[in-house]
Design a protein around this motif. Structure first.
Motif, PDB file in Angstrom:
ATOM      1  N   LEU A 259      67.406  76.716  49.856  1.00  0.00           N
ATOM      2  CA  LEU A 259      68.346  77.512  49.066  1.00  0.00           C
ATOM      3  C   LEU A 259      68.107  77.262  47.577  1.00  0.00           C
ATOM      4  CD1 LEU A 259      71.621  76.997  51.118  1.00  0.00           C
ATOM      5  CD2 LEU A 259      70.166  79.033  51.067  1.00  0.00           C
ATOM      6  N   PRO A 260      68.259  78.288  46.740  1.00  0.00           N
ATOM      7  CA  PRO A 260      67.959  78.130  45.315  1.00  0.00           C
ATOM      8  C   PRO A 260      69.068  77.394  44.566  1.00  0.00           C
ATOM      9  CG  PRO A 260      68.711  80.368  45.750  1.00  0.00           C
ATOM     10  CD  PRO A 260      68.613  79.681  47.085  1.00  0.00           C
ATOM     11  N   PHE A 261      68.678  76.328  43.871  1.00  0.00           N
ATOM     12  CA  PHE A 261      69.601  75.606  43.002  1.00  0.00           C
ATOM     13  C   PHE A 261      68.925  75.357  41.652  1.00  0.00           C
ATOM     14  CE2 PHE A 261      71.020  74.073  47.286  1.00  0.00           C
ATOM     15  CZ  PHE A 261      72.284  74.647  47.269  1.00  0.00           C
ATOM     16  N   PRO A 262      68.582  76.428  40.901  1.00  0.00           N
ATOM     17  CA  PRO A 262      67.937  76.230  39.603  1.00  0.00           C
ATOM     18  C   PRO A 262      68.891  75.596  38.601  1.00  0.00           C
ATOM     19  CG  PRO A 262      68.562  78.526  39.876  1.00  0.00           C
ATOM     20  CD  PRO A 262      68.827  77.845  41.197  1.00  0.00           C
ATOM     21  N   ALA A 263      68.311  74.979  37.566  1.00  0.00           N
ATOM     22  CA  ALA A 263      69.128  74.250  36.594  1.00  0.00           C
ATOM     23  C   ALA A 263      70.149  75.147  35.905  1.00  0.00           C
ATOM     24  CB  ALA A 263      68.227  73.578  35.571  1.00  0.00           C
ATOM     25  N   ASN A 264      69.818  76.425  35.712  1.00  0.00           N
ATOM     26  CA  ASN A 264      70.722  77.358  35.019  1.00  0.00           C
ATOM     27  C   ASN A 264      71.516  78.223  35.985  1.00  0.00           C
ATOM     28  OD1 ASN A 264      68.546  78.848  35.941  1.00  0.00           O
ATOM     29  ND2 ASN A 264      68.406  80.138  34.113  1.00  0.00           N
ATOM     30  N   LEU A 265      71.836  77.669  37.153  1.00  0.00           N
ATOM     31  CA  LEU A 265      72.526  78.448  38.181  1.00  0.00           C
ATOM     32  C   LEU A 265      73.875  78.977  37.680  1.00  0.00           C
ATOM     33  CD1 LEU A 265      72.377  79.415  41.139  1.00  0.00           C
ATOM     34  CD2 LEU A 265      73.573  77.312  41.797  1.00  0.00           C
ATOM     35  N   LEU A 266      74.598  78.196  36.910  1.00  0.00           N
ATOM     36  CA  LEU A 266      75.881  78.657  36.388  1.00  0.00           C
ATOM     37  C   LEU A 266      75.701  79.902  35.527  1.00  0.00           C
ATOM     38  CD1 LEU A 266      78.902  78.425  35.859  1.00  0.00           C
ATOM     39  CD2 LEU A 266      78.407  76.661  34.135  1.00  0.00           C
ATOM     40  N   THR A 342      64.687  72.214  45.353  1.00  0.00           N
ATOM     41  CA  THR A 342      64.896  72.259  43.904  1.00  0.00           C
ATOM     42  C   THR A 342      66.051  71.333  43.552  1.00  0.00           C
ATOM     43  OG1 THR A 342      66.376  74.165  44.143  1.00  0.00           O
ATOM     44  CG2 THR A 342      64.058  74.618  43.638  1.00  0.00           C
ATOM     45  N   ALA A 343      66.207  71.060  42.259  1.00  0.00           N
ATOM     46  CA  ALA A 343      67.305  70.217  41.767  1.00  0.00           C
ATOM     47  C   ALA A 343      67.304  68.841  42.422  1.00  0.00           C
ATOM     48  CB  ALA A 343      68.656  70.910  41.970  1.00  0.00           C
ATOM     49  N   LYS A 344      66.122  68.311  42.709  1.00  0.00           N
ATOM     50  CA  LYS A 344      66.037  67.000  43.363  1.00  0.00           C
ATOM     51  C   LYS A 344      66.419  65.852  42.433  1.00  0.00           C
ATOM     52  CE  LYS A 344      61.816  67.561  45.121  1.00  0.00           C
ATOM     53  NZ  LYS A 344      61.483  68.984  44.988  1.00  0.00           N
ATOM     54  N   SER A 347      72.304  64.653  40.921  1.00  0.00           N
ATOM     55  CA  SER A 347      73.105  63.791  41.786  1.00  0.00           C
ATOM     56  C   SER A 347      74.258  64.550  42.428  1.00  0.00           C
ATOM     57  CB  SER A 347      73.635  62.601  40.987  1.00  0.00           C
ATOM     58  OG  SER A 347      74.495  63.027  39.939  1.00  0.00           O
ATOM     59  N   TYR A 348      74.779  65.586  41.757  1.00  0.00           N
ATOM     60  CA  TYR A 348      75.914  66.335  42.302  1.00  0.00           C
ATOM     61  C   TYR A 348      75.514  67.130  43.541  1.00  0.00           C
ATOM     62  CZ  TYR A 348      77.820  65.095  37.762  1.00  0.00           C
ATOM     63  OH  TYR A 348      78.238  64.398  36.659  1.00  0.00           O
ATOM     64  N   LEU A 349      74.291  67.628  43.564  1.00  0.00           N
ATOM     65  CA  LEU A 349      73.794  68.332  44.744  1.00  0.00           C
ATOM     66  C   LEU A 349      73.753  67.379  45.937  1.00  0.00           C
ATOM     67  CD1 LEU A 349      72.385  70.561  46.363  1.00  0.00           C
ATOM     68  CD2 LEU A 349      70.245  69.926  45.233  1.00  0.00           C
ATOM     69  N   PHE A 350      73.201  66.195  45.733  1.00  0.00           N
ATOM     70  CA  PHE A 350      73.084  65.251  46.852  1.00  0.00           C
ATOM     71  C   PHE A 350      74.438  64.672  47.239  1.00  0.00           C
ATOM     72  CE2 PHE A 350      68.726  65.661  45.561  1.00  0.00           C
ATOM     73  CZ  PHE A 350      68.025  65.534  46.750  1.00  0.00           C
ATOM     74  N   GLN A 351      75.331  64.529  46.281  1.00  0.00           N
ATOM     75  CA  GLN A 351      76.682  64.091  46.612  1.00  0.00           C
ATOM     76  C   GLN A 351      77.347  65.093  47.550  1.00  0.00           C
ATOM     77  OE1 GLN A 351      79.123  63.263  43.185  1.00  0.00           O
ATOM     78  NE2 GLN A 351      81.005  63.195  44.357  1.00  0.00           N
ATOM     79  N   ALA A 352      77.176  66.369  47.257  1.00  0.00           N
ATOM     80  CA  ALA A 352      77.727  67.412  48.132  1.00  0.00           C
ATOM     81  C   ALA A 352      77.062  67.369  49.499  1.00  0.00           C
ATOM     82  CB  ALA A 352      77.544  68.783  47.484  1.00  0.00           C
ATOM     83  N   ALA A 353      75.738  67.219  49.520  1.00  0.00           N
ATOM     84  CA  ALA A 353      75.010  67.177  50.791  1.00  0.00           C
ATOM     85  C   ALA A 353      75.486  66.019  51.659  1.00  0.00           C
ATOM     86  CB  ALA A 353      73.515  67.066  50.513  1.00  0.00           C
ATOM     87  N   GLY A 354      75.643  64.852  51.040  1.00  0.00           N
ATOM     88  CA  GLY A 354      76.004  63.672  51.803  1.00  0.00           C
ATOM     89  C   GLY A 354      77.377  63.729  52.435  1.00  0.00           C
ATOM     90  N   LYS A 355      78.275  64.548  51.887  1.00  0.00           N
ATOM     91  CA  LYS A 355      79.613  64.681  52.460  1.00  0.00           C
ATOM     92  C   LYS A 355      79.573  65.296  53.853  1.00  0.00           C
ATOM     93  CE  LYS A 355      82.930  66.378  49.947  1.00  0.00           C
ATOM     94  NZ  LYS A 355      83.662  67.238  48.983  1.00  0.00           N
ATOM     95  N   TYR A 356      78.534  66.072  54.137  1.00  0.00           N
ATOM     96  CA  TYR A 356      78.524  66.860  55.362  1.00  0.00           C
ATOM     97  C   TYR A 356      77.326  66.585  56.272  1.00  0.00           C
ATOM     98  CZ  TYR A 356      81.859  69.393  52.459  1.00  0.00           C
ATOM     99  OH  TYR A 356      82.928  69.709  51.652  1.00  0.00           O
ATOM    100  N   MET A 357      76.225  66.111  55.732  1.00  0.00           N
ATOM    101  CA  MET A 357      75.006  65.935  56.523  1.00  0.00           C
ATOM    102  C   MET A 357      74.962  64.564  57.177  1.00  0.00           C
ATOM    103  SD  MET A 357      72.101  67.519  54.015  1.00  0.00           S
ATOM    104  CE  MET A 357      72.455  68.991  53.045  1.00  0.00           C
ATOM    105  N   ASP A 358      74.329  64.507  58.343  1.00  0.00           N
ATOM    106  CA  ASP A 358      74.070  63.230  59.011  1.00  0.00           C
ATOM    107  C   ASP A 358      72.783  62.596  58.501  1.00  0.00           C
ATOM    108  OD1 ASP A 358      76.314  63.272  60.983  1.00  0.00           O
ATOM    109  OD2 ASP A 358      75.314  65.130  61.565  1.00  0.00           O
ATOM    110  N   ALA A 359      71.858  63.415  58.047  1.00  0.00           N
ATOM    111  CA  ALA A 359      70.655  62.971  57.340  1.00  0.00           C
ATOM    112  C   ALA A 359      70.291  64.082  56.374  1.00  0.00           C
ATOM    113  CB  ALA A 359      69.503  62.687  58.301  1.00  0.00           C
ATOM    114  N   VAL A 360      69.800  63.720  55.194  1.00  0.00           N
ATOM    115  CA  VAL A 360      69.529  64.695  54.137  1.00  0.00           C
ATOM    116  C   VAL A 360      68.061  65.101  54.192  1.00  0.00           C
ATOM    117  CG1 VAL A 360      69.570  65.123  51.666  1.00  0.00           C
ATOM    118  CG2 VAL A 360      71.346  63.705  52.711  1.00  0.00           C
ATOM    119  N   SER A 361      67.817  66.384  54.419  1.00  0.00           N
ATOM    120  CA  SER A 361      66.439  66.887  54.523  1.00  0.00           C
ATOM    121  C   SER A 361      65.944  67.346  53.160  1.00  0.00           C
ATOM    122  CB  SER A 361      66.365  68.033  55.530  1.00  0.00           C
ATOM    123  OG  SER A 361      67.241  69.092  55.175  1.00  0.00           O
TER     124      SER A 361
END
Length: 495
Positions: A259-266, A342-344, A347-361
């Protein structure tokens, strides 16, 4: 002998009674003489001649980003020989887990941290690392169809032979876009993952998506996660997961790809039509964040901190919706996310991912050796979750294919591809964070097939040619590493 205590060690096991000694090394770092350097450990053991032997060598491998780019040499750490001359028949269970290392058996896969290292635990309760290949499917180009008919005759024969090819080279599973129906019908299935398309399928139903290299495109890179209809769609779409909820060979589910998460997504959301639900959601978020009204707000108020945190907001909304739908219809299996590409560094992207994922791909391109700091960040930002590397590869220039498409490195030979595989996975194992890796992919691109997406047109990505002929120099190197995985973990954990 089973070891169930947290303080396990291969040294306690009769079949692996090595006493390894070496100076510690940081993740992926070369020895002092990188041209022809070797490290040998436990070359002989008088009490157990089949005890593990770990021997590294570091050399230079030339690589390029694209065929028109210059070649550059990279230090490449390899494992020259398997860690054992032979393996006891009962060393691994039917899934590929190590029988000597046991946790609680729950009937399905889950992740657990043991002594500071993340593992998967297989349905029988044995510790497990997923070693897989992506897109294990015969594909549909005319050339590939003819080759399959000539070599195998039937799809069933292809399936059995291909799964045997994987197993004989130390792989224990398949990644995204594999023929899971054929795998599940096999007399000897492997551990598979299931690729779904929650957002891209909704986009096709809604309208507005288009093909980009490697993944689905969205207007302004703005996924439709704020559409009220998406929640209902996700629930309806997830009902099909119930058909495999009782399959112990299923590791887990991917909800979408890249999924696209470019730096200027906002900025991109705020450039949508003001009537668009994505625009309205972005405007509501930024005005509340800035504590201003819509009339007071203007685009110059946005700063980089806003942009970074908005990516986390979009991701949190998406992962929350799809994970609830997935767990509603299949609570047995792991949710593996959307294969972040993208957006690797966000930290906010991974914080969101970790709330729901059992392992982060994560699809991990652009590095020759995985970076220890990146792997650590992804895990820590996710709230201390394990990581799976779900795409990475190199392309060999010795096949006659142009190798212009795709994100992987170009190297000169199949042997070099195998050395890259070893170098990459050694760093993953050394991290203690990664619980699996998925090589992209099973079969080469067919240059005559113009129906594929632009990233899969003309490149040597496979472990087999379009005539289903294995690349033996590559596979031989893969086998050495794959077969030695659990011994390597013991080595890294004790040095």
């Amino acid at each position: 002998m089973e070891i169930s205590e947290d303080n396990y060690s291969w040294a306690e096991l009769p079949e692996s009674s090595s006493q390894l000694r070496s100076e510690p090394r940081c993740c992926g770092s070369p020895p002092s003489n990188p041209t022809e350097a070797q490290e040998a450990h436990n070359v002989t053991n008088p009490t157990n001649p089949n005890a593990p032997v770990i021997q590294f060598q570091t050399s230079k491998i030339s690589s390029q980003v694209k065929p028109d780019q210059p070649w550059k040499d990279y230090d490449t750490r390899t494992l020259e020989h398997p860690s054992r001359a032979s393996y006891d028949a009962d060393l691994l269970d039917r899934f590929g887990g190590i029988t000597a290392l046991r946790r609680t058996a729950k009937g399905f896969f889950y992740a657990e941290q043991v002594n500071g290292r993340w593992w998967l635990v297989d349905p029988e309760g044995h510790l497990f690392i997923h070693k897989a290949v992506v897109s294990v499917t015969p594909e549909s180009s005319p050339n590939k169809k003819r080759a399959l008919q000539t070599k195998y005759g039937t799809k069933e024969k292809w399936s059995e032979d291909t799964l045997q090819l994987l197993r004989s080279n130390g792989f224990n599973g398949t990644g995204a876009w594999s023929d899971t129906e054929a795998i599940r019908k096999s007399s000897q299935p492997v551990v598979y993952t299931q690729m779904w398309n929650f957002m891209s399928s909704y986009g096709k139903e809604r309208g507005g998506t288009f093909q980009q290299p490697g993944h689905t495109g969205y207007p302004n890179d703005a996924i439709f996660v704020f559409d009220p209809q998406f929640t209902e769609f996700a629930d309806r779409y997830a009902k099909q997961l119930a058909a495999m909820k009782d399959d112990p060979y299923l590791l887990g589910h991917f909800s979408d790809n890249e999924l696209p998460f470019p730096a200027n997504l906002l900025n991109k959301y705020l450039s949508l039509d003001p009537k668009d639900t994505g625009y309205k959601a972005a405007l509501d978020w930024i005005t509340k964040r800035k504590n201003v009204t819509a009339e007071q707000w203007n685009i110059s108020m946005i700063d980089d901190a806003d942009r970074q945190q908005f990516i986390g907001y979009v991701a949190d909304t998406y992962y929350g919706i799809v994970s609830r739908a997935i767990k509603k219809y299949d609570s047995n299996h792991m949710y593996l996310g959307s294969r972040i590409h993208t957006a690797k560094d966000n930290s906010y992207l991974f914080q969101a991912a970790g709330k729901y994922m059992d392992a982060v791909s994560v699809n991990y391109y652009g590095v020759w050796t995985p970076m220890a700091a990146s792997l650590k960040n992804w895990s820590q930002w996710s709230g201390d979750k394990p990581v799976m590397i779900t795409e990475w590869y190199t392309k060999g220039m010795d096949t006659g294919l142009p190798n212009r498409s795709g994100a992987g490195w170009n190297v000169k030979t199949q042997e070099d591809r195998g050395k890259f595989y070893q170098n990459f996975t050694l760093a993953l194992l050394e991290s203690k964070i990664v619980v699996g890796w998925h090589w992209f992919k099973y079969i080469d691109n067919d240059p005559e097939d113009l129906t594929t997406d632009p990233s899969n047109r003309d490149s040597n990505k496979g472990i087999v040619t379009i005539r289903y002929e294995p690349y033996l120099p590559l596979l031989n190197r893969m086998k050495v590493l794959n077969d030695s995985t659990y011994d390597l973990i013991d080595y890294f954990d004790h040095h």
